[in-house]
Design an enzyme around this catalytic site. Sequence first.
Site, PDB file in Angstrom:
ATOM      1  CD  GLU A  26      26.808   4.760  -7.828  1.00 31.04           C
ATOM      2  OE1 GLU A  26      25.852   5.094  -7.116  1.00 31.04           O
ATOM      3  OE2 GLU A  26      26.767   4.715  -9.075  1.00 31.04           O
ATOM      4  CG  ASP A  37      22.776   0.213 -14.842  1.00 32.44           C
ATOM      5  OD1 ASP A  37      22.722   1.299 -14.239  1.00 32.44           O
ATOM      6  OD2 ASP A  37      23.361  -0.789 -14.389  1.00 32.44           O
ATOM      7  CE1 TYR A 149      20.624   6.323  -6.513  1.00 31.49           C
ATOM      8  CE2 TYR A 149      22.757   5.450  -5.855  1.00 31.49           C
ATOM      9  CZ  TYR A 149      21.935   6.013  -6.808  1.00 31.49           C
ATOM     10  OH  TYR A 149      22.438   6.255  -8.053  1.00 31.49           O
TER      11      TYR A 149
END
Lengths: 237, 385
Positions: A26, A37, A149
């Site tokens: 990734e 994030d 994911y």
Amino acid sequence: MVDRRRAARFAPTVAAFRSAGATALELGFPFSDPVADGPVLEAEADRSLSDGTRWKDLLAACRVASRTLPIAVMTYANPIWRQGLDRALGALAGSGATGLIVPDLSLEDSPAWRRAARRAGISLVLLAAPGASPARVARLARASRGFLYLVAHYGTTGATVAGAGVDLRPLIAAARAAAPRLPLVVGFGIRDRASVARALEQGADGVVVATALEERIARGASPESLGAWLRSITRPA
Amino acid sequence: MPRRYGPYGGSFVPETLVPALTELEAAWRSARRDPAFRRELARLSSTLGGRPTPLYFARRLTERGGGAQIWLKREDLLHTGAHKFNNALGQGLLTRRMGKPRLIAETGAGQHGVATAMIGSALGLETEVYMGEVDIERQRPNVDRMRLLGARVIPVRSGRRTLKDAINAALRDWITNVRTTHYLLGSAVGPHPYPALVADFQSVIGREIRQQSRRAFGRLPDLAVACVGGGSNAIGTFRPLLRTDVELLGVEAGGRPGSNGAASLSAGRPGILHGSFSYVLQDADGQIADTESISAGLDYPGVGPEHAWLKDTGRARYVAVADRDALRAFHWLARDEGILPALEPSHALYAALREARRRPRTQHIVVTLSGRGDKDLAVVLRASR
């Protein structure tokens, strides 16, 4: 994460990941406002951008790493949109990337992106998160390409979660029922042997390790020690 | 409730937030049909907020312009000193309806933070407000007000440490605490349903302008002017006037001469920021650009998606006004009318006066005076030295 000033170490690092048993990479491209994030990846994105990392550096990194491992690029919607969907996805495919993960692309806004990805031959990977209904997880699983994911917890990347964390089994069951052949990969907060083991026990096919590696890269860890650490958390006891 | 305005809008957010956005939209859909909710909203708007706010004829400012008549929609007289009250009250009541015990908010100038802190106290909700360190420094009085009203102010040290970074921090908190927390977003930006929801709560401004201008001068104004950062007071002003022939003018922050300031519509291009597709100041790689403005409330590189569509369709015009011109308008209003405006609507005042000069005395211009200037005294005094 791509960083122009760390280009020299990039190839040996990817090689070390493969030797440690990684099956794909990734590769993050920094965005100025990475809302999904946590502090580690946010700081790394800031640093990478102040090092002068540009879109062309991402393409160069894809060309280097794709000789060693399949690559899924992870970046936010705007850097891709700014290039133009077809142009961006075509360039990624032409540089050897096989997948794209966009953490701020919702299922509702994804149709044009999925069409462009299909035209370019890129697998657009969607994310499923805790709190989603089984029906929504099923729709996400059917629309995702490459893998699905699964977000391991309520929070941003790299967060440590108190206690046992979220039970991913309902998500996994719903995704499996909808898309039996689609690999299910867990990320966000995978940082040690216990979190890897837990994800696999719950039925995931794989895990993504991002923040924990990036933290070590930021501290200047050598490719060998990164590989050794990765092996230590993934090898069965 | 529109999810898109032409091509603009959408909900570009991490999947974790999708259930909360769905819940919020459902709560608003049911609440706005619920007579009890509407009564409560109207009652508190009036008894706590002080609505309706007056429409004031600025006689001496009009004389200064020497042209069209200038009228001020006095949102600065609202409780907590700005139009932000309207949205904070509405979303606060929705939060209670959804049964969530905690509120978070971002703030730039601090006006939205103060309004959120106020409604958090009034409704008994725990309240935390994210604010960039730069803004904490330049809008000190509002930081103190938030704290006295019982909110925790969390300094944001990332990025340029202004409004954009405060929104990032609030979104991260929300992703983590989404089950117990409502994100009381303060402008008509962000993912669906926020732009529509905030515009609904702010539309009271334009509805009152419609009624009050008929009463005051017998018809609708020729031009309505409002400042645009994210664009909530402007969309509240414009929306009830969209289906009339009133001209609409949005005024962005131009910053210092030679800079792009924070004028997303005038100098940006379409992109994706904070959950919606709209005009964004950005570089060739899609990285969000740095902004600068003397007014913290307009210092933002994006803008609400409905404004993007109003610009493209030509229904509204958008111009940028520089820092120094906003400061001039601040002093004009202080000396001509005895009103200290916030620096945000000072941008709109400058553009309105420029328009007034070009128009005959028979025309009427309504400017939304979105907030009062007490918070800006330190900045104004420093700039005037």
